[in-house]
Write an enzyme that holds these catalytic residues in place. Structure first.
Site, PDB file in Angstrom:
ATOM      1  CG  ASP A 178      38.171  39.418  42.195  1.00 58.97           C
ATOM      2  OD1 ASP A 178      39.351  39.089  41.937  1.00 58.97           O
ATOM      3  OD2 ASP A 178      37.791  40.608  42.217  1.00 58.97           O
ATOM      4  CG  ASN A 207      42.631  37.407  34.766  1.00 58.72           C
ATOM      5  OD1 ASN A 207      41.750  36.581  34.994  1.00 58.72           O
ATOM      6  ND2 ASN A 207      42.588  38.621  35.298  1.00 58.72           N
ATOM      7  NE  ARG A 260      45.227  39.107  37.321  1.00 52.15           N
ATOM      8  CZ  ARG A 260      44.510  38.868  38.402  1.00 52.15           C
ATOM      9  NH1 ARG A 260      44.958  38.034  39.309  1.00 52.15           N
ATOM     10  NH2 ARG A 260      43.347  39.452  38.580  1.00 52.15           N
TER      11      ARG A 260
HETATM   12  C1  IPE Z   1      37.789  38.675  37.255  1.00 46.62           C
HETATM   13  O1  IPE Z   1      38.631  39.124  38.249  1.00 46.62           O
HETATM   14  C2  IPE Z   1      38.377  37.471  36.588  1.00 46.62           C
HETATM   15  C3  IPE Z   1      38.375  36.260  37.382  1.00 46.62           C
HETATM   16  C4  IPE Z   1      37.904  36.110  38.593  1.00 46.62           C
HETATM   17  C5  IPE Z   1      38.954  35.108  36.726  1.00 46.62           C
HETATM   18  P1  IPE Z   1      39.724  40.253  37.992  1.00 46.62           P
HETATM   19  O2  IPE Z   1      40.457  40.415  39.263  1.00 46.62           O
HETATM   20  O3  IPE Z   1      40.513  39.939  36.788  1.00 46.62           O
HETATM   21  O4  IPE Z   1      38.813  41.521  37.681  1.00 46.62           O
HETATM   22  P2  IPE Z   1      39.138  43.085  37.791  1.00 46.62           P
HETATM   23  O5  IPE Z   1      40.468  43.303  37.148  1.00 46.62           O
HETATM   24  O6  IPE Z   1      39.134  43.425  39.242  1.00 46.62           O
HETATM   25  O7  IPE Z   1      37.997  43.741  37.077  1.00 46.62           O
HETATM   26  C1  IPE Z   2      40.850  36.057  41.188  1.00 43.31           C
HETATM   27  O1  IPE Z   2      41.608  36.578  42.220  1.00 43.31           O
HETATM   28  C2  IPE Z   2      41.563  35.004  40.385  1.00 43.31           C
HETATM   29  C3  IPE Z   2      41.939  35.442  39.033  1.00 43.31           C
HETATM   30  C4  IPE Z   2      41.647  36.562  38.490  1.00 43.31           C
HETATM   31  C5  IPE Z   2      42.701  34.490  38.244  1.00 43.31           C
HETATM   32  P1  IPE Z   2      42.582  37.794  41.960  1.00 43.31           P
HETATM   33  O2  IPE Z   2      43.909  37.269  41.588  1.00 43.31           O
HETATM   34  O3  IPE Z   2      42.001  38.757  40.992  1.00 43.31           O
HETATM   35  O4  IPE Z   2      42.637  38.416  43.395  1.00 43.31           O
HETATM   36  P2  IPE Z   2      42.663  39.961  43.741  1.00 43.31           P
HETATM   37  O5  IPE Z   2      41.433  40.578  43.134  1.00 43.31           O
HETATM   38  O6  IPE Z   2      43.927  40.531  43.168  1.00 43.31           O
HETATM   39  O7  IPE Z   2      42.637  39.984  45.232  1.00 43.31           O
HETATM   40 MG    MG Z   3      40.795  40.384  41.216  1.00 38.23          MG
END
Ligand code: IPE
Ligand code: IPE
Ligand code: MG
Length: 231
Positions: free
Chosen positions: A18, A66, A69
């Site tokens: 993350d 996800n 997004r």
């Molecule tokens: C968890 O991260 C999913 C992955 C790393 C693939 P998210 O960014 O989706 O989690 P939340 O929304 O902060 O809980």
């Molecule tokens: C994790 O990084 C990757 C996925 C969830 C696919 P994020 O995209 O959630 O990064 P932040 O949490 O927005 O910084």
């Molecule tokens: Mg994240």
């Protein structure tokens, strides 16, 4: 610093990768850029874990949530996933790690599903395993397992039935779950498997994670006392 293959290492480490988006924002770049740097970091960390003797690595690449997004971001992540699969297929002799995909594959097109199967097949006889959680959700995984058990004729299920039917099947539960990016939650990751995992939360954003930090976290793991409910 851990010495290659000589230090005691956990059997299975799972990563919640993350922080890509926030990392990109800090560089004044689009979130997509963070994902592409994050994908490179993923390869480096997986290789490091294999080098130091970790038998199983699981990475959370894309959750069932996800999809919420923006379209561009989802498309970038899917493209990085396809590119990784192509590379894994083309260069399959370069690595000594078996690749398994966990998650719900129904949403992927037939071509991608075929490629995922081919990569799993090409790498199947290897000792070390990389599980890639793609379109993965822990609750969905348990529901899918129970439905499969019902379809097979079961009218009641045991813990072993579920353990053996979830996507990761023969993969042992993670000893360590490491989440980068500063959030202190599991976000629907490995809910069944994490019952007795040791949890580690780092403020480091995924693209900034170093192999040295992974080694330090492993050292911390060995200071924990895993009681599994005993004394
Ligand atoms: C968890 O991260 C999913 C992955 C790393 C693939 P998210 O960014 O989706 O989690 P939340 O929304 O902060 O809980
Ligand atoms: C994790 O990084 C990757 C996925 C969830 C696919 P994020 O995209 O959630 O990064 P932040 O949490 O927005 O910084
Ligand atoms: Mg994240």
């Amino acid at each position: 610093m851990l010495k290659k293959e000589t230090h005691c290492v956990p059997k299975h480490i799972a990563f919640i990768m993350d922080g890509n988006g926030r990392w990109a924002k800090k560089q004044m770049k689009p979130r997509e850029y963070g994902h592409s740097v994050g994908a490179k970091k993923f390869k480096e960390i997986v290789q490091h874990c294999a080098d130091i003797g970790v038998e199983y690595v699981t990475v959370y690449a894309f959750s069932t949530e996800n999809w919420k997004r923006p379209k561009n971001e989802v498309e970038t992540i899917m493209k990085l996933f396809r590119d990784y699969i192509h590379e894994a297929e083309k260069d399959f002799r370069k690595s000594d790690v078996k690749i398994l995909f966990i998650g719900n594959r129904d949403v992927f097109d037939d071509k991608l599903k075929d490629e995922m199967c081919r990569v799993e097949k090409l790498t199947e006889n290897r000792k070390k395993t990389l599980c890639i959680a793609m379109n993965y959700g822990g609750r969905g995984e348990i529901v899918d397992a129970v439905n499969r058990l019902i379809s097979s004729g079961k009218t009641s299920v045991t813990e072993s039935d579920i353990t053996n039917t979830i996507y990761s099947g023969a993969v042992p539960p993670p000893d360590m779950i490491i989440r980068t990016g500063g959030e202190i939650r599991l976000s629907n990751f490995l809910l069944w498997q994490s019952a007795y995992s040791e949890l580690f939360f780092s403020d480091t954003l995924w693209p900034d994670l170093t192999t040295e930090e992974v080694d330090r976290l492993i050292d911390t793991y060995y200071q924990r006392n895993r009681r599994y409910g005993g004394v």
